[in-house]
Design a protein around this motif. Structure first.
Motif, PDB file in Angstrom:
ATOM      1  N   LEU A  12      -6.943   4.575   2.839  1.00 59.74           N
ATOM      2  CA  LEU A  12      -6.621   3.055   2.385  1.00 59.74           C
ATOM      3  C   LEU A  12      -6.659   2.087   3.739  1.00 59.74           C
ATOM      4  O   LEU A  12      -5.356   2.227   4.411  1.00 59.74           O
ATOM      5  CB  LEU A  12      -5.322   2.830   1.507  1.00 59.74           C
ATOM      6  CG  LEU A  12      -5.179   1.431   1.009  1.00 59.74           C
ATOM      7  CD1 LEU A  12      -6.335   0.938   0.406  1.00 59.74           C
ATOM      8  CD2 LEU A  12      -3.998   1.308   0.140  1.00 59.74           C
ATOM      9  N   HIS A  40      -7.420  10.067  -0.057  1.00 61.24           N
ATOM     10  CA  HIS A  40      -8.081   8.677   0.133  1.00 61.24           C
ATOM     11  C   HIS A  40      -7.399   8.080   1.594  1.00 61.24           C
ATOM     12  O   HIS A  40      -6.041   8.274   1.853  1.00 61.24           O
ATOM     13  CB  HIS A  40      -7.612   7.924  -0.984  1.00 61.24           C
ATOM     14  CG  HIS A  40      -8.351   6.443  -0.905  1.00 61.24           C
ATOM     15  ND1 HIS A  40      -9.508   5.977  -0.651  1.00 61.24           N
ATOM     16  CD2 HIS A  40      -7.745   5.014  -0.700  1.00 61.24           C
ATOM     17  CE1 HIS A  40     -10.028   4.985  -0.613  1.00 61.24           C
ATOM     18  NE2 HIS A  40      -8.547   4.285  -0.638  1.00 61.24           N
ATOM     19  N   ALA A  67       0.768  -1.229  -0.141  1.00 61.96           N
ATOM     20  CA  ALA A  67       0.093  -0.046   0.084  1.00 61.96           C
ATOM     21  C   ALA A  67       0.822   1.260   0.127  1.00 61.96           C
ATOM     22  O   ALA A  67       0.553   2.296  -0.761  1.00 61.96           O
ATOM     23  CB  ALA A  67      -1.051   0.145   1.265  1.00 61.96           C
TER      24      ALA A  67
END
Length: 251
Positions: free
Chosen positions: A241, A239, A224
């Protein structure tokens, strides 16, 4: 080729709180993707030990809660060494106590370490990134950005703030070519969670509560981080995550 989108060669990454745990794992992973690493913490001895695990890693010691010291350190590094292309705001702390008995000084330390540090280091690095019309900032949030558990209400508040500060940073800085996102880890086997890992009752609860049925391994956060640090995420902004084995997706 598509794989080139994840290549970090030629980029330099500063990772705060990177002498151990998640920060060190992320620094190691970014290095393996080609980035030059700058390790940060307050304990230079621990940083030196961590640097021995990552070839050519640099050390930049400063207190992330000291706004003036952060700006001076980042400005000096940019002038003397070169640009910081990627920032991972990982420094953080935990304190557990019933909310009605939660010490005020611990609450203030949580605010400074978990929220003010993201502002301090993020602003110091962004000022340089803006001038270059590009940069990546990755803030480390938590499942507690969305969820709460007994005895950690102030920590939950700080991680909720990290999630919203991430959105605010993206809103202000996307027009300058920056991408600002967050990774929200679930329950990982780290020094910060050592007491929970050692508690058989908690581990049993966690394994039942998490769809994946286990604690996370810090290496499972690396993918990630590389994605959000790389050109592959050039249109991903603001965002959060979640990397949590499904815990936020399931009742």
């Amino acid at each position: 080729m598509a794989v080139d989108l994840f290549d970090l060669a030629g980029r330099r990454a500063l990772v705060t709180g990177s002498s151990q745990g998640i920060g060190l794992a992320l620094a190691r992973g970014l290095a393996e993707a080609g980035a030059e690493i700058v390790l940060n913490g307050r304990d230079e001895a621990k940083l030196a030990a961590a640097a021995r695990e990552i070839p050519s890693a640099r050390i930049l010691a400063f207190d992330v809660t000291d706004h003036a010291a952060v700006r001076a350190a980042v400005d000096r590094f940019e002038a003397e060494v070169g640009p910081i292309d990627i920032l991972v705001n990982n420094a953080g702390m935990q304190h557990r106590a019933p909310l009605e008995d939660f010490p005020e000084d611990a609450f203030q330390r949580l605010l400074q370490t978990n929220i003010a540090s993201v502002f301090n280091v993020g602003q110091a690095c962004a000022r340089h990134m803006i001038g270059r019309h590009g940069g990546k900032i990755i803030n480390i949030a938590s499942v507690q950005t969305s969820l709460a558990r007994p005895s950690i209400a102030p920590y939950t508040a700080t991680k909720g703030a990290v999630g919203n500060l991430t959105k605010g940073m993206a809103t202000d800085w996307a027009k300058h070519g920056l991408q600002v996102n967050a990774i929200a880890p679930g329950y990982f086997d780290t020094p910060l969670n050592a007491a929970l890992v050692a508690d058989p009752a908690f581990s049993a609860w966690l394994e039942k509560r998490t769809p994946a049925g286990r604690w996370g391994k810090v290496e499972e956060l690396v993918g990630a981080c590389i994605f959000l640090a790389s050109p592959a995420s050039s249109f991903v902004n603001g965002h959060v995550l979640y990397v949590d084995g499904g815990i936020t997706a399931s009742l």
